[in-house]
Design a protein around this motif. Structure first.
Motif, PDB file in Angstrom:
ATOM      1  N   LYS A 235       0.822  -1.219   0.000  1.00  0.00           N
ATOM      2  CA  LYS A 235       0.000   0.000   0.000  1.00  0.00           C
ATOM      3  C   LYS A 235       0.853   1.265   0.000  1.00  0.00           C
ATOM      4  O   LYS A 235       0.311   2.368  -0.085  1.00  0.00           O
ATOM      5  N   LYS A 236       2.176   1.082   0.162  1.00  0.00           N
ATOM      6  CA  LYS A 236       3.109   2.208   0.257  1.00  0.00           C
ATOM      7  C   LYS A 236       2.777   3.122   1.434  1.00  0.00           C
ATOM      8  O   LYS A 236       2.899   4.344   1.368  1.00  0.00           O
ATOM      9  N   ASP A 237       2.354   2.493   2.512  1.00  0.00           N
ATOM     10  CA  ASP A 237       2.046   3.195   3.753  1.00  0.00           C
ATOM     11  C   ASP A 237       3.338   3.238   4.576  1.00  0.00           C
ATOM     12  O   ASP A 237       3.505   2.506   5.557  1.00  0.00           O
ATOM     13  N   TRP A 238       4.246   4.097   4.147  1.00  0.00           N
ATOM     14  CA  TRP A 238       5.605   4.088   4.679  1.00  0.00           C
ATOM     15  C   TRP A 238       5.694   4.446   6.158  1.00  0.00           C
ATOM     16  O   TRP A 238       6.572   3.950   6.877  1.00  0.00           O
ATOM     17  N   ILE A 239       4.805   5.276   6.634  1.00  0.00           N
ATOM     18  CA  ILE A 239       4.828   5.645   8.052  1.00  0.00           C
ATOM     19  C   ILE A 239       4.520   4.418   8.910  1.00  0.00           C
ATOM     20  O   ILE A 239       5.222   4.122   9.877  1.00  0.00           O
ATOM     21  N   ASN A 240       3.497   3.660   8.538  1.00  0.00           N
ATOM     22  CA  ASN A 240       3.152   2.470   9.307  1.00  0.00           C
ATOM     23  C   ASN A 240       4.156   1.331   9.099  1.00  0.00           C
ATOM     24  O   ASN A 240       4.324   0.494   9.981  1.00  0.00           O
ATOM     25  N   VAL A 241       4.818   1.325   7.943  1.00  0.00           N
ATOM     26  CA  VAL A 241       5.903   0.355   7.733  1.00  0.00           C
ATOM     27  C   VAL A 241       6.991   0.628   8.786  1.00  0.00           C
ATOM     28  O   VAL A 241       7.471  -0.282   9.457  1.00  0.00           O
ATOM     29  N   GLY A 242       7.357   1.886   8.930  1.00  0.00           N
ATOM     30  CA  GLY A 242       8.357   2.258   9.930  1.00  0.00           C
ATOM     31  C   GLY A 242       7.901   1.925  11.344  1.00  0.00           C
ATOM     32  O   GLY A 242       8.677   1.435  12.166  1.00  0.00           O
ATOM     33  N   ASN A 243       6.615   2.173  11.621  1.00  0.00           N
ATOM     34  CA  ASN A 243       6.080   1.853  12.947  1.00  0.00           C
ATOM     35  C   ASN A 243       6.148   0.351  13.226  1.00  0.00           C
ATOM     36  O   ASN A 243       6.480  -0.064  14.335  1.00  0.00           O
ATOM     37  N   PHE A 244       5.834  -0.444  12.224  1.00  0.00           N
ATOM     38  CA  PHE A 244       5.852  -1.901  12.404  1.00  0.00           C
ATOM     39  C   PHE A 244       7.276  -2.410  12.607  1.00  0.00           C
ATOM     40  O   PHE A 244       7.520  -3.274  13.442  1.00  0.00           O
ATOM     41  N   ILE A 245       8.200  -1.838  11.851  1.00  0.00           N
ATOM     42  CA  ILE A 245       9.606  -2.251  11.973  1.00  0.00           C
ATOM     43  C   ILE A 245      10.151  -1.864  13.343  1.00  0.00           C
ATOM     44  O   ILE A 245      10.832  -2.653  14.003  1.00  0.00           O
ATOM     45  N   HIS A 246       9.862  -0.644  13.770  1.00  0.00           N
ATOM     46  CA  HIS A 246      10.413  -0.153  15.036  1.00  0.00           C
ATOM     47  C   HIS A 246       9.639  -0.639  16.252  1.00  0.00           C
ATOM     48  O   HIS A 246      10.126  -0.524  17.376  1.00  0.00           O
ATOM     49  N   GLY A 247       8.456  -1.195  16.021  1.00  0.00           N
ATOM     50  CA  GLY A 247       7.652  -1.726  17.128  1.00  0.00           C
ATOM     51  C   GLY A 247       7.793  -3.233  17.241  1.00  0.00           C
ATOM     52  O   GLY A 247       8.763  -3.742  17.823  1.00  0.00           O
ATOM     53  N   PRO A 248       6.832  -3.970  16.681  1.00  0.00           N
ATOM     54  CA  PRO A 248       6.820  -5.426  16.863  1.00  0.00           C
ATOM     55  C   PRO A 248       8.074  -6.147  16.340  1.00  0.00           C
ATOM     56  O   PRO A 248       8.570  -7.068  16.993  1.00  0.00           O
ATOM     57  N   MET A 249       8.585  -5.726  15.188  1.00  0.00           N
ATOM     58  CA  MET A 249       9.762  -6.421  14.637  1.00  0.00           C
ATOM     59  C   MET A 249      10.996  -6.222  15.530  1.00  0.00           C
ATOM     60  O   MET A 249      11.783  -7.143  15.730  1.00  0.00           O
ATOM     61  N   THR A 250      11.153  -5.042  16.082  1.00  0.00           N
ATOM     62  CA  THR A 250      12.285  -4.782  16.972  1.00  0.00           C
ATOM     63  C   THR A 250      12.131  -5.546  18.279  1.00  0.00           C
ATOM     64  O   THR A 250      13.116  -6.043  18.826  1.00  0.00           O
ATOM     65  N   GLU A 251      10.905  -5.680  18.757  1.00  0.00           N
ATOM     66  CA  GLU A 251      10.675  -6.472  19.970  1.00  0.00           C
ATOM     67  C   GLU A 251      11.000  -7.943  19.722  1.00  0.00           C
ATOM     68  O   GLU A 251      11.567  -8.611  20.594  1.00  0.00           O
ATOM     69  N   ALA A 252      10.655  -8.446  18.534  1.00  0.00           N
ATOM     70  CA  ALA A 252      10.993  -9.834  18.196  1.00  0.00           C
ATOM     71  C   ALA A 252      12.501 -10.009  18.152  1.00  0.00           C
ATOM     72  O   ALA A 252      13.045 -11.005  18.654  1.00  0.00           O
ATOM     73  N   ARG A 253      13.189  -9.055  17.587  1.00  0.00           N
ATOM     74  CA  ARG A 253      14.651  -9.121  17.523  1.00  0.00           C
ATOM     75  C   ARG A 253      15.256  -9.084  18.925  1.00  0.00           C
ATOM     76  O   ARG A 253      16.211  -9.794  19.230  1.00  0.00           O
ATOM     77  N   LEU A 254      14.690  -8.284  19.797  1.00  0.00           N
ATOM     78  CA  LEU A 254      15.154  -8.222  21.184  1.00  0.00           C
ATOM     79  C   LEU A 254      14.936  -9.569  21.882  1.00  0.00           C
ATOM     80  O   LEU A 254      15.811 -10.045  22.610  1.00  0.00           O
ATOM     81  N   SER A 255      13.797 -10.198  21.640  1.00  0.00           N
ATOM     82  CA  SER A 255      13.540 -11.526  22.211  1.00  0.00           C
ATOM     83  C   SER A 255      14.546 -12.542  21.686  1.00  0.00           C
ATOM     84  O   SER A 255      15.012 -13.410  22.436  1.00  0.00           O
ATOM     85  N   MET A 256      14.898 -12.426  20.407  1.00  0.00           N
ATOM     86  CA  MET A 256      15.904 -13.320  19.837  1.00  0.00           C
ATOM     87  C   MET A 256      17.242 -13.135  20.552  1.00  0.00           C
ATOM     88  O   MET A 256      17.940 -14.104  20.858  1.00  0.00           O
TER      89      MET A 256
ATOM     90  N   ALA B  58      14.417   1.771   2.532  1.00  0.00           N
ATOM     91  CA  ALA B  58      13.563   1.715   1.340  1.00  0.00           C
ATOM     92  C   ALA B  58      12.272   2.489   1.571  1.00  0.00           C
ATOM     93  O   ALA B  58      11.767   3.156   0.660  1.00  0.00           O
ATOM     94  N   ALA B  59      11.744   2.413   2.778  1.00  0.00           N
ATOM     95  CA  ALA B  59      10.534   3.171   3.098  1.00  0.00           C
ATOM     96  C   ALA B  59      10.811   4.670   3.043  1.00  0.00           C
ATOM     97  O   ALA B  59       9.956   5.453   2.611  1.00  0.00           O
ATOM     98  N   GLY B  60      12.004   5.052   3.451  1.00  0.00           N
ATOM     99  CA  GLY B  60      12.366   6.479   3.429  1.00  0.00           C
ATOM    100  C   GLY B  60      12.405   7.055   2.033  1.00  0.00           C
ATOM    101  O   GLY B  60      12.097   8.231   1.836  1.00  0.00           O
ATOM    102  N   VAL B  61      12.778   6.235   1.041  1.00  0.00           N
ATOM    103  CA  VAL B  61      12.849   6.724  -0.339  1.00  0.00           C
ATOM    104  C   VAL B  61      11.681   6.220  -1.188  1.00  0.00           C
ATOM    105  O   VAL B  61      11.599   6.530  -2.372  1.00  0.00           O
ATOM    106  N   GLY B  62      10.801   5.426  -0.594  1.00  0.00           N
ATOM    107  CA  GLY B  62       9.632   4.937  -1.313  1.00  0.00           C
ATOM    108  C   GLY B  62       9.937   3.835  -2.315  1.00  0.00           C
ATOM    109  O   GLY B  62       9.242   3.700  -3.315  1.00  0.00           O
TER     110      GLY B  62
END
Length: 152
Positions: free
Chosen positions: A65-86, A118-122
């Protein structure tokens, strides 16, 4: 007489050398296993990683959907928490699995950074390629974990 002592000494030395070389540790070394504490700690973090893995389709939808703001939110939220758990799981793995697990964790971070760039440059294609690679990193990490389902 001195000659007989020399031959007798030589025979004793050879016999002793032979006996020492034939002997070895009688106990076999058991393969490394997980302690109950390690399994508990791993069990504590696996559901968090699995939950993010199960939600990964949301990230793909956001990228499509090219919803770059929410892509960043997902990466910095749940994905980062998963990485921390790893990161918390790695020290509890068998020593032979730890280097691979650390590398998968680093690879995941690199792919998340590339998705963010990639989200930063679309750039949708770059984001999708790194999304697939990030999922592969999570899946490979999960394969390194012991089966803790019996403890549940």
């Amino acid at each position: 007489m001195a000659r007989h002592r020399s031959i007798f000494s030589l025979i004793l030395v050879l016999l002793a050398t032979f006996l020492v070389s034939c002997s070895g540790p009688s106990a076999t070394v058991a393969p490394p296993t997980y302690s109950a504490t390690q399994l508990e700690r791993i069990q504590e973090y696996v559901p968090k990683i699995q939950a993010v893995r199960d939600r990964a389709a949301e990230l793909k939808t956001l990228i499509d959907k090219k919803d770059w703001i929410n892509v960043g939110n997902f990466i910095h939220g749940p994905m980062t928490e998963a990485r921390l758990s790893m990161t918390y799981i790695v020290p509890n793995l068998l020593p032979s699995d730890q280097p691979t697990a650390r590398q998968k964790n680093r690879d995941l971070l690199n792919h998340l950074v590339k998705i963010d760039e990639a989200a930063g440059v679309g750039n949708t294609q770059l984001a999708l390629n790194n999304y697939q690679a990030a999922l592969g990193d999570i899946d490979q990490f999960l394969q390194l974990l012991p089966d803790t389902s019996a403890k549940s």
